[in-house]
Motif scaffolding. Structure first.
Motif, short mmCIF file in Angstrom:
data_model
loop_
_atom_site.label_atom_id
_atom_site.label_comp_id
_atom_site.label_asym_id
_atom_site.label_seq_id
_atom_site.Cartn_x
_atom_site.Cartn_y
_atom_site.Cartn_z
N PRO A 1 0.84 -1.20 0.00
CA PRO A 1 0.00 0.00 0.00
C PRO A 1 0.87 1.25 0.00
CG PRO A 1 -0.07 -1.08 2.14
CD PRO A 1 0.77 -1.94 1.26
N PRO A 2 0.37 2.35 -0.53
CA PRO A 2 1.15 3.59 -0.53
C PRO A 2 1.27 4.19 0.87
CG PRO A 2 -1.05 4.02 -1.33
CD PRO A 2 -0.94 2.52 -1.13
N ALA A 3 2.19 5.11 1.01
CA ALA A 3 2.47 5.74 2.31
C ALA A 3 1.22 6.35 2.95
CB ALA A 3 3.56 6.81 2.15
N ASP B 1 6.22 -2.92 11.34
CA ASP B 1 6.94 -1.70 11.00
C ASP B 1 6.26 -1.07 9.78
OD1 ASP B 1 8.69 0.24 10.01
OD2 ASP B 1 10.48 -0.99 10.36
N PRO B 2 5.75 0.15 9.89
CA PRO B 2 5.07 0.78 8.76
C PRO B 2 5.90 0.81 7.47
CG PRO B 2 4.75 2.08 10.73
CD PRO B 2 5.76 1.01 11.08
N ALA B 3 7.22 0.84 7.60
CA ALA B 3 8.08 0.87 6.41
C ALA B 3 8.09 -0.47 5.68
CB ALA B 3 9.50 1.24 6.82
N HIS B 4 7.59 -1.53 6.32
CA HIS B 4 7.66 -2.87 5.73
C HIS B 4 6.32 -3.54 5.51
CE1 HIS B 4 11.95 -2.71 6.16
NE2 HIS B 4 11.86 -2.54 7.46
N VAL B 5 5.22 -2.82 5.73
CA VAL B 5 3.92 -3.49 5.57
C VAL B 5 3.68 -3.83 4.11
CG1 VAL B 5 2.89 -2.49 7.65
CG2 VAL B 5 2.60 -1.34 5.46
N HIS B 6 3.04 -4.98 3.90
CA HIS B 6 2.81 -5.47 2.55
C HIS B 6 1.69 -6.52 2.57
CE1 HIS B 6 5.73 -8.17 4.45
NE2 HIS B 6 5.09 -9.13 3.80
N VAL C 1 -0.90 -6.53 11.36
CA VAL C 1 -0.77 -5.31 12.15
C VAL C 1 0.19 -5.53 13.31
CG1 VAL C 1 -2.04 -3.75 13.68
CG2 VAL C 1 -3.06 -4.48 11.53
N ALA C 2 0.05 -6.69 13.98
CA ALA C 2 0.88 -6.97 15.15
C ALA C 2 0.87 -8.47 15.43
CB ALA C 2 0.35 -6.22 16.37
#
Length: 192
Positions: A9-11, A40-45, A139-140
């Motif tokens: 997803p985009p930022a 980690d928001p930088a690695h969500v996919h 998410v967690a």
């Protein structure tokens, strides 16, 4: 090399979700120093296929298979599928509890892409996980470090969550490095 295939997803969508998570009990627990293992928001996919360990010599075969899957997917569409993050759920129990957010919008198009990816990997005799595809974003991984009632309350809150709409514009091949601070390297991408 440990590989997986994903759509990210985009930022803007990730930031929107991160703000929602910060207001959950799991977000408060993380802020208090409890290791609930927030994503980690930088690695969500969104994982479409997990290949696991693949010999580096086979990377060209992997890229070829994924390139064909993306091409076939594009041939049948006028535009990139539009998705959003919304709703929520839980996998596992006790130590193995995972909290996730659902994917909405053109989910069937995403499932078609996952089938094409897996079909091309199978055709090339490349390893991949055969678990049924379930579009979700982790998410967690709180395990049993958070009370079950708190996790259930967060899941219920996520049921009412609806993030912004976004186009899935590319298919990604990603290498993951395990450890206390997992790292992800983007190896290749194909337009959708």
């Amino acid at each position: 090399m440990r590989l997986f295939v994903a759509v990210c997803p985009p930022a803007e969508a990730v930031d929107h979700l991160s703000a929602q998570i910060a207001g959950l009990r799991i977000g408060a627990a993380a802020a208090a120093g409890i290791n609930v293992r927030l994503a980690d928001p930088a690695h969500v996919h969104l994982t479409l296929a997990f290949l696991g360990d693949v010999e580096e010599a086979r990377l060209v075969e992997v890229e070829s298979a994924l390139g064909l899957a993306a091409e076939w997917f594009r041939d049948g569409r006028d535009a990139s599928p539009r998705l959003s993050l919304g709703g929520g759920g839980r996998f596992g129990r006790d130590r193995f509890t995972v909290l996730w957010v659902d994917v909405r919008g053109e989910v069937e198009a995403l499932a078609t892409l996952a089938r094409l990816v897996r079909s091309r990997l199978r055709h090339a005799r490349l390893p991949h996980d055969e678990k049924p595809f379930r579009a979700h974003l982790t998410v967690a991984r709180p395990g049993d470090r958070l009370d079950r009632a708190d996790i259930e309350a967060d899941r219920a809150t996520l049921d009412g969550y609806q993030g912004p709409d976004w186009p899935a514009t590319e298919l990604l091949l990603v290498r993951s490095h395990l450890g206390p601070r997992p790292r992800y390297d983007r190896l290749a991408a194909w337009p959708l």
